[in-house]
Design a protein around this motif. Structure first.
Motif, PDB file in Angstrom:
ATOM      1  N   GLU A  52       8.390   0.302  13.112  1.00  0.00           N
ATOM      2  CA  GLU A  52       8.638  -0.464  12.098  1.00  0.00           C
ATOM      3  C   GLU A  52       9.001   0.397  11.022  1.00  0.00           C
ATOM      4  O   GLU A  52      10.281   0.228  10.335  1.00  0.00           O
ATOM      5  CB  GLU A  52       7.809  -2.049  11.834  1.00  0.00           C
ATOM      6  CG  GLU A  52       7.920  -3.080  13.098  1.00  0.00           C
ATOM      7  CD  GLU A  52       7.641  -3.852  12.854  1.00  0.00           C
ATOM      8  OE1 GLU A  52       7.246  -4.382  11.514  1.00  0.00           O
ATOM      9  OE2 GLU A  52       7.237  -5.003  13.419  1.00  0.00           O
ATOM     10  N   VAL A  53       7.584   1.401  10.731  1.00  0.00           N
ATOM     11  CA  VAL A  53       8.044   2.168   9.819  1.00  0.00           C
ATOM     12  C   VAL A  53       9.332   2.773   9.856  1.00  0.00           C
ATOM     13  O   VAL A  53       9.962   3.865   9.073  1.00  0.00           O
ATOM     14  CB  VAL A  53       7.033   3.143   9.139  1.00  0.00           C
ATOM     15  CG1 VAL A  53       7.040   4.130   8.274  1.00  0.00           C
ATOM     16  CG2 VAL A  53       5.678   2.975   8.667  1.00  0.00           C
ATOM     17  N   LEU A  54       9.335   3.794  11.342  1.00  0.00           N
ATOM     18  CA  LEU A  54      10.504   4.752  12.051  1.00  0.00           C
ATOM     19  C   LEU A  54      11.788   3.911  12.033  1.00  0.00           C
ATOM     20  O   LEU A  54      13.253   4.430  11.399  1.00  0.00           O
ATOM     21  CB  LEU A  54      10.681   4.931  13.661  1.00  0.00           C
ATOM     22  CG  LEU A  54       9.671   6.233  13.204  1.00  0.00           C
ATOM     23  CD1 LEU A  54       8.780   5.965  14.749  1.00  0.00           C
ATOM     24  CD2 LEU A  54       9.705   7.226  12.500  1.00  0.00           C
ATOM     25  N   ASP A  55      12.326   2.451  11.450  1.00  0.00           N
ATOM     26  CA  ASP A  55      13.236   1.619  11.898  1.00  0.00           C
ATOM     27  C   ASP A  55      13.660   1.614  10.757  1.00  0.00           C
ATOM     28  O   ASP A  55      14.980   1.228  10.144  1.00  0.00           O
ATOM     29  CB  ASP A  55      12.745   0.340  12.152  1.00  0.00           C
ATOM     30  CG  ASP A  55      13.030   0.156  13.913  1.00  0.00           C
ATOM     31  OD1 ASP A  55      13.241   1.131  14.644  1.00  0.00           O
ATOM     32  OD2 ASP A  55      12.630  -0.607  14.400  1.00  0.00           O
ATOM     33  N   ARG A  56      12.424   0.999   9.650  1.00  0.00           N
ATOM     34  CA  ARG A  56      13.171   1.375   8.533  1.00  0.00           C
ATOM     35  C   ARG A  56      13.438   2.448   7.275  1.00  0.00           C
ATOM     36  O   ARG A  56      14.095   2.294   6.828  1.00  0.00           O
ATOM     37  CB  ARG A  56      11.273   0.579   8.034  1.00  0.00           C
ATOM     38  CG  ARG A  56      11.510  -0.674   7.582  1.00  0.00           C
ATOM     39  CD  ARG A  56      10.184  -1.060   6.479  1.00  0.00           C
ATOM     40  NE  ARG A  56      10.631  -2.645   7.147  1.00  0.00           N
ATOM     41  CZ  ARG A  56      11.195  -3.461   6.140  1.00  0.00           C
ATOM     42  NH1 ARG A  56      11.899  -3.189   4.916  1.00  0.00           N
ATOM     43  NH2 ARG A  56      10.521  -5.378   5.578  1.00  0.00           N
ATOM     44  N   ALA A  57      12.909   3.476   7.901  1.00  0.00           N
ATOM     45  CA  ALA A  57      13.216   4.500   7.987  1.00  0.00           C
ATOM     46  C   ALA A  57      14.396   5.424   7.991  1.00  0.00           C
ATOM     47  O   ALA A  57      15.416   6.307   7.410  1.00  0.00           O
ATOM     48  CB  ALA A  57      11.676   5.616   7.557  1.00  0.00           C
ATOM     49  N   GLY A  58      14.853   4.578   9.449  1.00  0.00           N
ATOM     50  CA  GLY A  58      15.885   5.301   9.557  1.00  0.00           C
ATOM     51  C   GLY A  58      15.427   7.007   9.904  1.00  0.00           C
ATOM     52  O   GLY A  58      16.785   7.497   9.475  1.00  0.00           O
ATOM     53  N   GLY A  59      14.814   7.186   9.925  1.00  0.00           N
ATOM     54  CA  GLY A  59      14.696   8.727  11.070  1.00  0.00           C
ATOM     55  C   GLY A  59      14.581   9.620   9.629  1.00  0.00           C
ATOM     56  O   GLY A  59      14.061  10.899  10.026  1.00  0.00           O
ATOM     57  N   ALA A  60      15.089   8.681   8.660  1.00  0.00           N
ATOM     58  CA  ALA A  60      14.115  10.499   7.626  1.00  0.00           C
ATOM     59  C   ALA A  60      12.673  10.048   6.852  1.00  0.00           C
ATOM     60  O   ALA A  60      12.926   8.853   5.818  1.00  0.00           O
ATOM     61  CB  ALA A  60      14.821  10.902   6.999  1.00  0.00           C
ATOM     62  N   LEU A  61      11.734  10.800   7.414  1.00  0.00           N
ATOM     63  CA  LEU A  61       9.971  10.336   6.720  1.00  0.00           C
ATOM     64  C   LEU A  61       9.698  12.134   5.888  1.00  0.00           C
ATOM     65  O   LEU A  61       9.235  12.785   6.385  1.00  0.00           O
ATOM     66  CB  LEU A  61       9.448   9.492   7.533  1.00  0.00           C
ATOM     67  CG  LEU A  61       8.433   9.218   6.917  1.00  0.00           C
ATOM     68  CD1 LEU A  61       8.517   7.650   6.355  1.00  0.00           C
ATOM     69  CD2 LEU A  61       7.352   8.482   8.397  1.00  0.00           C
ATOM     70  N   ASP A  62       9.845  11.757   4.996  1.00  0.00           N
ATOM     71  CA  ASP A  62       9.357  12.491   3.615  1.00  0.00           C
ATOM     72  C   ASP A  62       7.873  12.832   3.587  1.00  0.00           C
ATOM     73  O   ASP A  62       7.234  13.437   3.894  1.00  0.00           O
ATOM     74  CB  ASP A  62      10.050  12.373   1.905  1.00  0.00           C
ATOM     75  CG  ASP A  62      11.652  12.290   2.791  1.00  0.00           C
ATOM     76  OD1 ASP A  62      11.638  13.590   3.065  1.00  0.00           O
ATOM     77  OD2 ASP A  62      11.878  11.486   1.756  1.00  0.00           O
ATOM     78  N   ALA A  63       6.802  11.634   3.527  1.00  0.00           N
ATOM     79  CA  ALA A  63       5.437  11.339   3.559  1.00  0.00           C
ATOM     80  C   ALA A  63       5.182  10.210   4.042  1.00  0.00           C
ATOM     81  O   ALA A  63       5.716   9.307   4.294  1.00  0.00           O
ATOM     82  CB  ALA A  63       5.086  11.984   2.250  1.00  0.00           C
TER      83      ALA A  63
END
Ligand code: NAI
Length: 256
Positions: A54-65
């Motif tokens: 769910e974090v990846l879904d919400r981040a849309g693939g761009a997670l900085d930290a």
């Protein structure tokens, strides 16, 4: 805007961190049992997997930290499943997404307790990644009334895991600083019960002496975490930074 996942975002240190990151314009994806963008139970593999998804879904693939704050105190088995396996699964699960970011960062919350006596078998099972064994040992410890070693064991294992992983090809080798803070006593709902009883408070003050400014507000620890995951931190890896009012230096003395 940076997108930052924070576990334990509903209370205490995680909550203070999420608020201050948002204030500065970052997008925070909070993960917690409730009152968070992603509600998941990090004590078990299914909850951890769902949290990652769910974090990846919400981040849309761009997670900085990623900052793993969620944790549990006390003498129960959950200290090991949440504080060690929950934290390491979230960090490892989100690592591939971090590796795609331009300036990725990761941090966790260890504890001054990591310097205190631990159960070496539990620590070993954690470092072996053997959760069934760690849980079985923890259950046995609880039955024998030795549950008090579980929290320090979980934090000691986390600190050791982090030091080893931080300098591996998957973390340092991919340009991802991975570090932890180790707080002393922080004034949060977690530590509140310690202040209800005068004897408990005296025991705690002996175990965690804090000559510099005493107990810390959660914002203080959040500030250190904020720096660890900021673009300014390009070269710190595998460090356990004691934000503890001098407790670690007092207890361990000057020899490093
Ligand atoms: P807190 O109890 O205020 O916040 C912890 C958060 O983690 C809560 O929102 C809780 O719901 C969440 N959480 C617990 N179990 C979870 C699970 N199974 N799945 C998802 N979320 C879960 O505690 P505090 O003080 O903010 O603690 C944050 C971290 O700091 C913990 O890792 C703790 O061990 C560590 N720490 C705290 C100290 C203190 O004196 N408060 C001292 C040293 C370390």
């Amino acid at each position: 805007t940076r997108t930052i996942a924070v576990t334990g975002s509903a209370s205490g240190i995680g909550r203070a961190l999420a608020a201050s990151l948002r204030e500065r314009g970052d997008e925070v994806i909070g993960v917690d049992l409730q009152d968070a963008e992603v509600c998941a139970d990090l004590s078990a593999p299914e909850g951890r997997a769902r949290a990652v998804r769910e974090v990846l879904d919400r981040a849309g693939g761009a997670l900085d930290a990623v900052v793993a704050c969620a944790g549990l105190s006390g003498v129960a088995v959950g200290t090991v499943t949440v504080n060690f396996f929950g934290v390491t699964a979230i960090l490892e699960g989100l690592r591939p997404a971090l590796a795609r970011a331009e300036r990725p960062r990761a941090a966790a919350v260890a504890s001054i307790s990591a310097t205190q006596p631990a159960d070496p078998e539990v620590v070993r099972a954690c470092l072996d990644g053997d959760e069934p064994r760690a849980v079985a040992l923890a259950e046995r410890a609880v039955e024998r009334g030795q549950g008090r070693l579980l929290y320090p064991s979980s934090k000691s294992a986390l600190a050791r895991w982090l030091r080893a992983r931080a300098v591996s090809p998957e973390w340092a080798g991919c340009g991802i600083p991975l570090n932890a803070v180790a707080p002393g006593v922080v004034l949060t709902p977690m530590s509140a019960p310690l202040f209800e009883d005068e004897t408990m408070r005296e025991v705690m003050d002996r175990a965690v002496p804090m000559p510099l400014n005493g107990y810390a507000e959660p914002e203080v620890v959040a500030g250190a975490l904020r720096w660890l995951v900021s673009p300014d931190n390009s070269h710190m890896a595998g460090q356990i930074v004691f934000v503890d009012g001098g407790a670690e230096a007092t207890l361990r003395g000057p020899d490093v």
